[in-house]
Design a protein around this motif. Structure first.
Motif, PDB file in Angstrom:
ATOM      1  N   PHE A  78       0.866  -1.184   0.000  1.00 22.81           N
ATOM      2  CA  PHE A  78       0.000   0.000   0.000  1.00 22.81           C
ATOM      3  C   PHE A  78       0.901   1.232   0.000  1.00 22.81           C
ATOM      4  O   PHE A  78       1.887   1.295   0.731  1.00 22.81           O
ATOM      5  CB  PHE A  78      -0.878  -0.023   1.249  1.00 22.81           C
ATOM      6  N   VAL A  79       0.597   2.199  -0.824  1.00 29.48           N
ATOM      7  CA  VAL A  79       1.356   3.439  -0.919  1.00 29.48           C
ATOM      8  C   VAL A  79       0.732   4.456   0.037  1.00 29.48           C
ATOM      9  O   VAL A  79      -0.483   4.481   0.222  1.00 29.48           O
ATOM     10  CB  VAL A  79       1.338   3.952  -2.382  1.00 29.48           C
ATOM     11  N   LEU A  80       1.563   5.301   0.629  1.00 30.78           N
ATOM     12  CA  LEU A  80       1.102   6.323   1.573  1.00 30.78           C
ATOM     13  C   LEU A  80       1.468   7.710   1.070  1.00 30.78           C
ATOM     14  O   LEU A  80       2.543   7.897   0.489  1.00 30.78           O
ATOM     15  CB  LEU A  80       1.750   6.109   2.942  1.00 30.78           C
ATOM     16  N   THR A  81       0.608   8.681   1.313  1.00 35.71           N
ATOM     17  CA  THR A  81       0.922  10.066   1.000  1.00 35.71           C
ATOM     18  C   THR A  81       1.830  10.598   2.096  1.00 35.71           C
ATOM     19  O   THR A  81       1.437  10.649   3.261  1.00 35.71           O
ATOM     20  CB  THR A  81      -0.354  10.925   0.932  1.00 35.71           C
ATOM     21  N   ALA A  82       3.059  10.998   1.738  1.00 32.40           N
ATOM     22  CA  ALA A  82       4.003  11.551   2.708  1.00 32.40           C
ATOM     23  C   ALA A  82       3.857  13.066   2.806  1.00 32.40           C
ATOM     24  O   ALA A  82       3.968  13.646   3.888  1.00 32.40           O
ATOM     25  CB  ALA A  82       5.434  11.183   2.327  1.00 32.40           C
ATOM     26  N   SER A  83       3.601  13.707   1.679  1.00 32.14           N
ATOM     27  CA  SER A  83       3.343  15.153   1.666  1.00 32.14           C
ATOM     28  C   SER A  83       2.565  15.478   0.402  1.00 32.14           C
ATOM     29  O   SER A  83       2.660  14.752  -0.598  1.00 32.14           O
ATOM     30  CB  SER A  83       4.640  15.962   1.717  1.00 32.14           C
ATOM     31  N   PHE A  84       1.798  16.574   0.464  1.00 30.24           N
ATOM     32  CA  PHE A  84       1.032  16.971  -0.714  1.00 30.24           C
ATOM     33  C   PHE A  84       0.801  18.478  -0.669  1.00 30.24           C
ATOM     34  O   PHE A  84       0.350  19.013   0.340  1.00 30.24           O
ATOM     35  CB  PHE A  84      -0.324  16.243  -0.787  1.00 30.24           C
ATOM     36  N   THR A  85       1.131  19.147  -1.761  1.00 37.17           N
ATOM     37  CA  THR A  85       0.933  20.586  -1.895  1.00 37.17           C
ATOM     38  C   THR A  85      -0.231  20.828  -2.837  1.00 37.17           C
ATOM     39  O   THR A  85      -0.294  20.230  -3.914  1.00 37.17           O
ATOM     40  CB  THR A  85       2.203  21.261  -2.445  1.00 37.17           C
ATOM     41  N   THR A  86      -1.147  21.695  -2.425  1.00 30.93           N
ATOM     42  CA  THR A  86      -2.368  21.952  -3.183  1.00 30.93           C
ATOM     43  C   THR A  86      -2.474  23.427  -3.546  1.00 30.93           C
ATOM     44  O   THR A  86      -2.227  24.291  -2.705  1.00 30.93           O
ATOM     45  CB  THR A  86      -3.595  21.559  -2.338  1.00 30.93           C
TER      46      THR A  86
END
Length: 147
Positions: A78-86
């Protein structure tokens, strides 16, 4: 001879649609190698007090498209979101919202993916990018992945 990843893409689609949160959004999803597209029909339930779609819906659409683009390239964990810029560009209140995500870089343990959200006329509503990492949870154990 290349491996046919189509069963993995279909399993990811089942997994996405099985997620309890998606009972609210009722999305459609298509996954290909390094790419994903998600669409939802907007409802007033998604609005903030000023009558437009809440930013959390934009984030979900951006993150989900980028996440599944990255997940298409990982068939064991399973892949995890480590960081996300919106970046929110313009408001929307009705119609369809569609996001496209694509992987732009990958290493052995992480993926960088970008995504864009459009309205039904093809106008850009938001964009984002994130870093996704391989987790320890096996995909076979994720809700909906296995038939």
């Amino acid at each position: 001879m290349p491996i046919d990843m189509t069963p993995h893409y279909h399993a990811l689609q089942r997994m996405y649609l099985a997620a309890p949160i998606n009972r609210i959004y009722q999305p459609d999803i298509l996954i290909l190698e390094g790419w994903a597209e998600i669409s939802i029909q907007l409802q007033e339930d998604f609005h903030h007090s000023a009558g437009a779609v809440h930013g959390s819906v934009y984030f979900k659409m951006l993150d989900d498209a980028a996440f599944f683009a990255a997940s298409s390239l990982e068939s064991e964990f399973f892949v995890l979101t480590a960081s996300f810029t919106t970046y929110l560009i313009r408001p929307v209140s009705s119609g369809e919202m569609r996001s496209e995500g694509r992987v732009v870089s990958q290493t052995r343990t992480q993926f960088i993916a970008e995504s864009t959200v459009y309205n039904e006329r093809g106008q850009e509503l938001a964009r984002g990018s994130g870093i996704f990492v391989k987790g320890k949870h096996r995909l076979q154990e994720a809700l909906g992945y296995s038939e």
